[in-house]
Design a protein around this motif. Sequence first.
Motif, PDB file in Angstrom:
ATOM      1  N   VAL A  84       0.883  -1.172   0.000  1.00 11.24           N
ATOM      2  CA  VAL A  84       0.000   0.000   0.000  1.00 11.24           C
ATOM      3  C   VAL A  84       0.911   1.209   0.000  1.00 11.24           C
ATOM      4  O   VAL A  84       1.915   1.229   0.725  1.00 11.24           O
ATOM      5  CB  VAL A  84      -0.882   0.037   1.263  1.00 11.24           C
ATOM      6  N   LEU A  85       0.609   2.209  -0.821  1.00 11.47           N
ATOM      7  CA  LEU A  85       1.445   3.405  -0.898  1.00 11.47           C
ATOM      8  C   LEU A  85       0.751   4.546  -0.172  1.00 11.47           C
ATOM      9  O   LEU A  85      -0.336   4.976  -0.560  1.00 11.47           O
ATOM     10  CB  LEU A  85       1.703   3.772  -2.356  1.00 11.47           C
ATOM     11  N   LYS A  86       1.385   5.021   0.911  1.00  8.99           N
ATOM     12  CA  LYS A  86       0.791   6.075   1.743  1.00  8.99           C
ATOM     13  C   LYS A  86       1.516   7.403   1.517  1.00  8.99           C
ATOM     14  O   LYS A  86       2.595   7.426   0.921  1.00  8.99           O
ATOM     15  CB  LYS A  86       0.862   5.647   3.208  1.00  8.99           C
ATOM     16  N   PRO A  87       0.964   8.522   2.022  1.00  8.89           N
ATOM     17  CA  PRO A  87       1.594   9.823   1.781  1.00  8.89           C
ATOM     18  C   PRO A  87       2.977   9.934   2.422  1.00  8.89           C
ATOM     19  O   PRO A  87       3.243   9.295   3.438  1.00  8.89           O
ATOM     20  CB  PRO A  87       0.639  10.813   2.458  1.00  8.89           C
ATOM     21  N   ASP A 155      -8.426  23.556 -15.128  1.00 12.99           N
ATOM     22  CA  ASP A 155      -8.776  22.271 -15.735  1.00 12.99           C
ATOM     23  C   ASP A 155      -7.729  21.926 -16.795  1.00 12.99           C
ATOM     24  O   ASP A 155      -7.625  22.611 -17.810  1.00 12.99           O
ATOM     25  CB  ASP A 155     -10.176  22.381 -16.364  1.00 12.99           C
ATOM     26  N   VAL A 156      -6.945  20.877 -16.529  1.00  9.44           N
ATOM     27  CA  VAL A 156      -5.888  20.529 -17.494  1.00  9.44           C
ATOM     28  C   VAL A 156      -6.262  19.292 -18.326  1.00  9.44           C
ATOM     29  O   VAL A 156      -5.453  18.814 -19.113  1.00  9.44           O
ATOM     30  CB  VAL A 156      -4.520  20.315 -16.793  1.00  9.44           C
ATOM     31  N   GLY A 157      -7.462  18.781 -18.127  1.00  9.09           N
ATOM     32  CA  GLY A 157      -7.917  17.645 -18.945  1.00  9.09           C
ATOM     33  C   GLY A 157      -7.218  16.346 -18.571  1.00  9.09           C
ATOM     34  O   GLY A 157      -6.918  16.103 -17.411  1.00  9.09           O
ATOM     35  N   ILE A 158      -6.918  15.552 -19.598  1.00 11.87           N
ATOM     36  CA  ILE A 158      -6.317  14.234 -19.341  1.00 11.87           C
ATOM     37  C   ILE A 158      -4.819  14.367 -19.113  1.00 11.87           C
ATOM     38  O   ILE A 158      -4.140  15.127 -19.804  1.00 11.87           O
ATOM     39  CB  ILE A 158      -6.600  13.293 -20.527  1.00 11.87           C
ATOM     40  N   CYS A 159      -4.300  13.636 -18.120  1.00 14.67           N
ATOM     41  CA  CYS A 159      -2.846  13.600 -17.864  1.00 14.67           C
ATOM     42  C   CYS A 159      -2.369  12.157 -17.860  1.00 14.67           C
ATOM     43  O   CYS A 159      -3.090  11.259 -17.402  1.00 14.67           O
ATOM     44  CB  CYS A 159      -2.530  14.170 -16.482  1.00 14.67           C
ATOM     45  N   MET A 160      -1.148  11.952 -18.335  1.00 14.19           N
ATOM     46  CA  MET A 160      -0.536  10.622 -18.187  1.00 14.19           C
ATOM     47  C   MET A 160       0.140  10.590 -16.827  1.00 14.19           C
ATOM     48  O   MET A 160       0.884  11.506 -16.469  1.00 14.19           O
ATOM     49  CB  MET A 160       0.494  10.377 -19.279  1.00 14.19           C
ATOM     50  N   VAL A 161      -0.123   9.550 -16.053  1.00 17.59           N
ATOM     51  CA  VAL A 161       0.526   9.409 -14.739  1.00 17.59           C
ATOM     52  C   VAL A 161       1.800   8.598 -14.940  1.00 17.59           C
ATOM     53  O   VAL A 161       1.754   7.435 -15.342  1.00 17.59           O
ATOM     54  CB  VAL A 161      -0.412   8.715 -13.722  1.00 17.59           C
ATOM     55  N   LEU A 162       2.945   9.231 -14.688  1.00 21.06           N
ATOM     56  CA  LEU A 162       4.227   8.578 -14.959  1.00 21.06           C
ATOM     57  C   LEU A 162       4.847   7.954 -13.721  1.00 21.06           C
ATOM     58  O   LEU A 162       5.606   6.994 -13.821  1.00 21.06           O
ATOM     59  CB  LEU A 162       5.208   9.593 -15.553  1.00 21.06           C
ATOM     60  N   ALA A 163       4.601   8.531 -12.549  1.00 21.61           N
ATOM     61  CA  ALA A 163       5.267   8.026 -11.342  1.00 21.61           C
ATOM     62  C   ALA A 163       4.430   8.275 -10.100  1.00 21.61           C
ATOM     63  O   ALA A 163       3.582   9.179 -10.085  1.00 21.61           O
ATOM     64  CB  ALA A 163       6.632   8.704 -11.194  1.00 21.61           C
ATOM     65  N   PHE A 164       4.680   7.465  -9.088  1.00 19.43           N
ATOM     66  CA  PHE A 164       4.108   7.651  -7.753  1.00 19.43           C
ATOM     67  C   PHE A 164       5.260   7.687  -6.753  1.00 19.43           C
ATOM     68  O   PHE A 164       6.280   7.024  -6.959  1.00 19.43           O
ATOM     69  CB  PHE A 164       3.211   6.466  -7.372  1.00 19.43           C
ATOM     70  N   GLN A 165       5.074   8.430  -5.685  1.00 20.85           N
ATOM     71  CA  GLN A 165       6.080   8.487  -4.637  1.00 20.85           C
ATOM     72  C   GLN A 165       5.368   8.525  -3.291  1.00 20.85           C
ATOM     73  O   GLN A 165       4.385   9.259  -3.127  1.00 20.85           O
ATOM     74  CB  GLN A 165       6.903   9.765  -4.820  1.00 20.85           C
ATOM     75  N   GLY A 166       5.827   7.729  -2.328  1.00 15.74           N
ATOM     76  CA  GLY A 166       5.189   7.733  -1.016  1.00 15.74           C
ATOM     77  C   GLY A 166       5.888   6.783  -0.065  1.00 15.74           C
ATOM     78  O   GLY A 166       6.950   6.245  -0.373  1.00 15.74           O
ATOM     79  N   ARG A 167       5.287   6.599   1.120  1.00 14.79           N
ATOM     80  CA  ARG A 167       5.793   5.634   2.112  1.00 14.79           C
ATOM     81  C   ARG A 167       5.068   4.324   1.870  1.00 14.79           C
ATOM     82  O   ARG A 167       3.860   4.332   1.663  1.00 14.79           O
ATOM     83  CB  ARG A 167       5.465   6.094   3.532  1.00 14.79           C
ATOM     84  N   TYR A 168       5.775   3.217   1.930  1.00 13.93           N
ATOM     85  CA  TYR A 168       5.083   1.970   1.637  1.00 13.93           C
ATOM     86  C   TYR A 168       4.974   1.064   2.842  1.00 13.93           C
ATOM     87  O   TYR A 168       5.798   1.092   3.744  1.00 13.93           O
ATOM     88  CB  TYR A 168       5.735   1.263   0.460  1.00 13.93           C
ATOM     89  N   GLU A 169       3.922   0.246   2.823  1.00 12.87           N
ATOM     90  CA  GLU A 169       3.731  -0.822   3.806  1.00 12.87           C
ATOM     91  C   GLU A 169       3.449  -2.073   3.020  1.00 12.87           C
ATOM     92  O   GLU A 169       2.634  -2.053   2.103  1.00 12.87           O
ATOM     93  CB  GLU A 169       2.533  -0.528   4.713  1.00 12.87           C
ATOM     94  N   LYS A 171       5.342  -5.879   1.440  1.00 13.49           N
ATOM     95  CA  LYS A 171       6.543  -6.705   1.297  1.00 13.49           C
ATOM     96  C   LYS A 171       7.790  -5.827   1.142  1.00 13.49           C
ATOM     97  O   LYS A 171       7.690  -4.667   0.717  1.00 13.49           O
ATOM     98  CB  LYS A 171       6.382  -7.686   0.141  1.00 13.49           C
ATOM     99  N   ILE A 172       8.956  -6.383   1.476  1.00 13.76           N
ATOM    100  CA  ILE A 172      10.208  -5.642   1.324  1.00 13.76           C
ATOM    101  C   ILE A 172      10.501  -5.518  -0.173  1.00 13.76           C
ATOM    102  O   ILE A 172      10.513  -6.519  -0.891  1.00 13.76           O
ATOM    103  CB  ILE A 172      11.377  -6.389   2.019  1.00 13.76           C
ATOM    104  N   LEU A 173      10.739  -4.292  -0.638  1.00 21.66           N
ATOM    105  CA  LEU A 173      10.921  -4.052  -2.077  1.00 21.66           C
ATOM    106  C   LEU A 173      12.390  -4.039  -2.469  1.00 21.66           C
ATOM    107  O   LEU A 173      13.267  -3.799  -1.643  1.00 21.66           O
ATOM    108  CB  LEU A 173      10.288  -2.713  -2.455  1.00 21.66           C
ATOM    109  N   LYS A 201      14.795   4.089   2.929  1.00 20.76           N
ATOM    110  CA  LYS A 201      14.048   3.611   4.092  1.00 20.76           C
ATOM    111  C   LYS A 201      12.653   3.177   3.627  1.00 20.76           C
ATOM    112  O   LYS A 201      12.519   2.365   2.756  1.00 20.76           O
ATOM    113  CB  LYS A 201      14.001   4.669   5.186  1.00 20.76           C
ATOM    114  N   GLU A 202      11.593   3.799   4.198  1.00 21.52           N
ATOM    115  CA  GLU A 202      10.245   3.359   3.816  1.00 21.52           C
ATOM    116  C   GLU A 202       9.696   4.143   2.632  1.00 21.52           C
ATOM    117  O   GLU A 202       8.556   3.943   2.209  1.00 21.52           O
ATOM    118  CB  GLU A 202       9.275   3.440   5.014  1.00 21.52           C
ATOM    119  N   ASN A 203      10.494   5.069   2.080  1.00 22.25           N
ATOM    120  CA  ASN A 203      10.020   5.877   0.946  1.00 22.25           C
ATOM    121  C   ASN A 203      10.392   5.223  -0.383  1.00 22.25           C
ATOM    122  O   ASN A 203      11.509   4.747  -0.547  1.00 22.25           O
ATOM    123  CB  ASN A 203      10.616   7.282   1.001  1.00 22.25           C
TER     124      ASN A 203
END
Length: 227
Positions: A84-87, A155-169, A171-173, A201-203
């Motif tokens: 799960v990717l948290k803020p 309003d910017v319309g449609i965007c391509m989502v290229l990346a996510f960044q956050g704290r994870y919970e 399995k060990i990645l 670390k967890e990021n």
Amino acid sequence: MLKKITTLLPDFNCGNCGYSHCEDFAVSLINGKEEPDACPVLKRPAFAANKTSIEKLIQKRNRVTTHNNITITGVIDNYRADIVLKPLKNEKSCRETLLPLCSIDLKTGDVIKYRPLGCPITHIAKIVERQHSLITVVITGPDNDRNIENNAITDVGICMVLAFQGRYEGKILKVGETIRFLPHHCMMQKIHSGVVVQLEKENVRIEIIDLKVWGMPEVNTTTYVTY
Ligand code: SF4
């Protein structure tokens, strides 16, 4: 799910739950930040049936047990996720890096309205970083009439989502591996996939985001129609 839960809430918009609108409370119910008891109106006998229905719906939310013994299931397609990717600390949602498909000049601090390519839900977000034509945002809410009326939203319309960044919970990645993940703020609670490119670390930073996850879901919920 957001629409169903919002319809079942009292629609008093009284703010007693800490949110000024029932819809914002519904988002927190889906994300697991709140429980139905936080709405005092829902505890009234007249809303008992609604409360039961909401409780049944949120039972389907992702389930996290312990860091290494984890079960994370997407609600919409029943796939399992690795994390799960948290803020990040002190932020409202995990970060998304977007490529807007428009030529509007955007800057850090702007609030935008956009629909991620492949996702049916319009998002409202604040730009926290800009690098050339890429913007990095933190989600502030789903689309709704109140937000649409606000002229300060671009309003910017449609965007391509290229990346996510956050704290994870979960399995060990490892850097370089392809994973399935559930963004904690995802209004559809849908499993995404991507490649781990940075770990501290967890990021984690995950790139090459895809909403199409291949393979069979853990629980087959396919329904067929005939004409
Ligand atoms: S306390 Fe209940 S009725 Fe009031 S805004 Fe929150 S969810 Fe809506």
